[in-house]
Design a protein around this motif. Structure first.
Motif, mmCIF file in Angstrom:
data_model
loop_
_atom_site.group_PDB
_atom_site.id
_atom_site.type_symbol
_atom_site.label_atom_id
_atom_site.label_comp_id
_atom_site.label_asym_id
_atom_site.label_seq_id
_atom_site.Cartn_x
_atom_site.Cartn_y
_atom_site.Cartn_z
ATOM 1 N N UNK A 200 -15.518 14.573 24.046
ATOM 2 C CA UNK A 200 -15.452 15.424 22.856
ATOM 3 C C UNK A 200 -15.883 14.691 21.597
ATOM 4 N N UNK A 201 -16.431 13.486 21.756
ATOM 5 C CA UNK A 201 -16.905 12.710 20.608
ATOM 6 C C UNK A 201 -18.430 12.752 20.586
ATOM 7 N N UNK A 202 -18.987 13.447 19.609
ATOM 8 C CA UNK A 202 -20.444 13.504 19.506
ATOM 9 C C UNK A 202 -20.843 13.761 18.063
ATOM 10 N N UNK A 203 -22.036 13.357 17.719
ATOM 11 C CA UNK A 203 -22.547 13.467 16.360
ATOM 12 C C UNK A 203 -23.051 14.879 16.123
ATOM 13 N N UNK A 204 -22.560 15.526 15.048
ATOM 14 C CA UNK A 204 -22.925 16.919 14.789
ATOM 15 C C UNK A 204 -23.802 17.086 13.553
#
Length: 281
Positions: A200-204
């Protein structure tokens, strides 16, 4: 002409950011960018053939800095698509061997076809004294013993050397891309594939925003007292956020020449933090 080209370049940068933010498979991303860049290049060609350049400086700038960047990325994304759709497996020894062999081939082609040429040394040295010969239409000197590729290009839209620069740019991008694929420490997808805790950790935000943040941290010496290089620092963020940053240096160069604020993302960070602080009062 100049305003039109500026708008098209902005479209290209926005499209790259848009596609990268969708977290698609690399093959899909490369395919969409190939179609998009091919269309943009066709539009630019049509405009150039219809409207002559205002002066020699504009013509040189187009064939030296604008067209090679677009064509170079088009070549790069097309190669990435072909590479990804031909890969036999998704991990393991065969996977690393596949990309390792491609890197060897790329290095071999670089030694045989690029690095020993006078134009490559001219390009790497950042010289400008022969720009009027290399980047103006109708200036092709066949006495130089040019490669047969000169007969396969449209000389109404190419100086020959703009194509050569585009291939250099494409090879530089592809070299960084292949390095990322064969080194597990430099491959965000491979490292995080089996890590459920980071799914659930990603660059948006955009890639350019992340690159701006990376360079800011690097320039300030905020990580490891500034003793690690920009490339290693960028890899840390690639691993954390699973975002490939293969165009790091070109993106930073574009930031330096932005109109208005050159630190758009950092400016917004400051505003967002101050607004958040005000809410907490």
């Amino acid at each position: 002409m100049e305003i039109m080209l500026s708008k098209i370049l902005t479209q290209i940068h926005l499209q790259e950011d848009k596609i990268s933010s969708t977290m698609m498979l690399t093959a899909d991303e490369a395919y969409q960018m190939t179609l998009f860049l091919n269309e943009m290049l066709y539009i630019i060609k049509d405009k150039v053939l219809q409207n002559s350049f205002a002066n020699e400086k504009q013509e040189i700038d187009f064939f030296k800095n604008i067209k090679p960047q677009i064509l170079g990325k088009l070549i790069y994304y097309n190669k990435v698509f072909r590479i990804e759709t031909s890969c036999p497996v998704s991990n393991g020894k065969i996977y690393k061997s596949y990309y390792g062999n491609l890197l060897k081939i790329l290095k071999s082609e670089y030694k045989e076809r690029i690095c020993n040429e006078d134009f490559y040394r001219y390009y790497r040295a950042g010289r400008t004294d022969r720009d009027h010969k290399y980047f103006r239409l109708g200036q092709v000197n066949y006495h130089d013993g040019l490669k047969s590729g000169v007969f396969e290009i449209d000389l109404s839209f190419s100086t020959y050397y703009d194509n050569k620069k585009a291939y250099i740019i494409a090879n530089e991008l592809l070299y960084n891309y292949l390095l990322t694929k064969i080194n597990l420490d430099e491959n965000p997808d491979a490292i995080l594939k089996n890590s459920e805790s980071t799914n659930d950790v990603f660059w948006t935000n955009s890639k350019n925003a992340l690159i701006e943040l990376v360079y800011a941290l690097y320039a300030s010496g905020a990580i490891s007292h500034g003793k690690i290089g920009i490339r290693k620092m960028s890899l840390m963020f690639q691993i954390l956020f699973r975002v490939p940053l293969v165009d790091l240096h070109h993106a930073f160069h574009r930031m330096k020449t932005r109109t208005g604020s050159r630190t758009t993302f950092l400016d917004q960070l400051k505003i967002s933090l101050e607004e958040y602080m005000d809410k907490e009062l």
